[in-house]
Motif scaffolding. Structure first.
Motif, PDB file in Angstrom:
ATOM      1  N   PRO A 160     -40.986 -54.694 -16.965  1.00 44.00           N
ATOM      2  CA  PRO A 160     -41.927 -55.588 -17.643  1.00 44.00           C
ATOM      3  C   PRO A 160     -42.085 -56.925 -16.925  1.00 44.00           C
ATOM      4  O   PRO A 160     -43.188 -57.488 -16.880  1.00 44.00           O
ATOM      5  N   GLN A 199     -49.729 -59.410 -13.094  1.00 46.17           N
ATOM      6  CA  GLN A 199     -50.854 -59.993 -13.815  1.00 46.17           C
ATOM      7  C   GLN A 199     -51.135 -61.420 -13.328  1.00 46.17           C
ATOM      8  O   GLN A 199     -52.293 -61.865 -13.263  1.00 46.17           O
ATOM      9  N   PHE A 213     -44.322 -56.417 -14.036  1.00 47.48           N
ATOM     10  CA  PHE A 213     -45.686 -56.223 -14.532  1.00 47.48           C
ATOM     11  C   PHE A 213     -46.340 -57.581 -14.800  1.00 47.48           C
ATOM     12  O   PHE A 213     -47.508 -57.802 -14.444  1.00 47.48           O
ATOM     13  N   ASP A 214     -45.592 -58.487 -15.433  1.00 49.44           N
ATOM     14  CA  ASP A 214     -46.130 -59.823 -15.708  1.00 49.44           C
ATOM     15  C   ASP A 214     -46.436 -60.565 -14.406  1.00 49.44           C
ATOM     16  O   ASP A 214     -47.434 -61.299 -14.320  1.00 49.44           O
ATOM     17  N   THR A 225     -50.157 -51.367 -19.211  1.00 50.35           N
ATOM     18  CA  THR A 225     -48.761 -51.596 -19.612  1.00 50.35           C
ATOM     19  C   THR A 225     -47.951 -50.315 -19.668  1.00 50.35           C
ATOM     20  O   THR A 225     -46.716 -50.364 -19.719  1.00 50.35           O
ATOM     21  N   TYR A 273     -44.622 -49.488 -21.838  1.00 52.78           N
ATOM     22  CA  TYR A 273     -45.229 -49.740 -23.150  1.00 52.78           C
ATOM     23  C   TYR A 273     -46.636 -49.170 -23.181  1.00 52.78           C
ATOM     24  O   TYR A 273     -47.278 -48.993 -22.145  1.00 52.78           O
TER      25      TYR A 273
END
Length: 261
Positions: free
Chosen positions: A250, A257, A253-254, A227, A232
């Protein structure tokens, strides 16, 4: 009376340029020659003395108790022997039992039944140094966390500020690697590349880590799950929003995943 020698260097000693093991060994040789004494064995550790369990120290104590005659110890400084109350107690008890007759340091001498209070003060100062050092390190880390900078080595693609004071060191983008790795994220997001394919392409193009080595596949896999690259980071179970420049958003990033399952 015969002697043994003990030398030690730890990680914090290296940073502060404290007497290195070769220099300590050289001092031991010159000192024993000047005193005209025999050294039966030399023990050494490359480990901090903040905690008990040093192999060299334990071997030294075993040697002392197996000796048929009392021994002396030659060591550069008393804090080479101990910075914790357990090892301090082992030395003091061996003195009390007559297994150690003399401790010779560059600025101190302690003999059996002499200077026991001063010996306690000397060891106590060494132990307090370790306590203060730990407190200062923890304070510096917490201070850095509050400023939004992870208090440890920056991951690939970023650089730690090598010049600022402790607790003040920021994390900057690595101009040689940031954009290349940002491109790796975009390739994975496109769905046209696997991590293995990205890794092979990075190596084919000569991409290296800060140490000049090809990036391991495991490091690349870890990057896509870290993260930190989205701004983060987690420290001691708590999530912080970093002040460093994110490599991706973010939301992206999700999405990565989800792609990784």
């Amino acid at each position: 009376m015969k002697y043994i020698a003990y030398v030690r260097r730890s990680s914090e000693d290296k940073k502060k340029q404290v007497q290195s093991i070769p220099n300590q060994l050289d001092w031991v040789q010159k000192t024993t020659s000047a005193l005209g004494v025999e050294v039966l064995e030399t023990f050494q550790d490359i480990k901090t003395a903040k905690e008990p369990g040093r192999e060299g120290f334990n071997a030294m104590m075993k040697f002392i108790y197996s000796s048929p005659e009392p021994l002396g110890i030659i060591t550069w400084k008393m804090n080479r022997l101990s910075r914790n109350p357990v090892d301090e107690g082992a030395i003091k008890f061996a003195l009390m039992k007559g297994k150690i007759k003399h401790i010779y340091a560059i600025d101190r001498q302690f003999r059996e039944s002499e200077n026991q209070i001063l010996l306690g003060v000397e060891f106590g100062a060494s132990t307090q140094y370790s306590i203060d050092l730990k407190s200062n390190v923890n304070f510096g880390m917490e201070r850095k966390n509050k400023k939004g900078y992870r208090p440890c080595t920056a991951p690939t693609g970023y650089l730690n500020d090598p010049y600022a004071l402790k607790g003040e060191k920021k994390i900057y983008i690595d101009p040689e690697r940031f954009n290349v790795l940002q491109g790796a994220w975009k390739k994975l997001l496109s769905g046209a590349y696997s991590i293995a394919a990205i890794w092979r392409e990075l190596n084919a193009n000569g991409f290296t880590t800060r140490r000049g080595n090809p990036i391991p596949l495991s490091t690349l896999c870890g990057m896509f799950k870290n993260t930190f690259y989205a701004g983060y980071y987690t420290w001691q179970g708590q999530v912080y929003q970093g002040k460093h420049t994110p490599m991706i958003s973010p939301a992206d990033f999700d999405r990565v995943q989800q792609i990784l399952g």
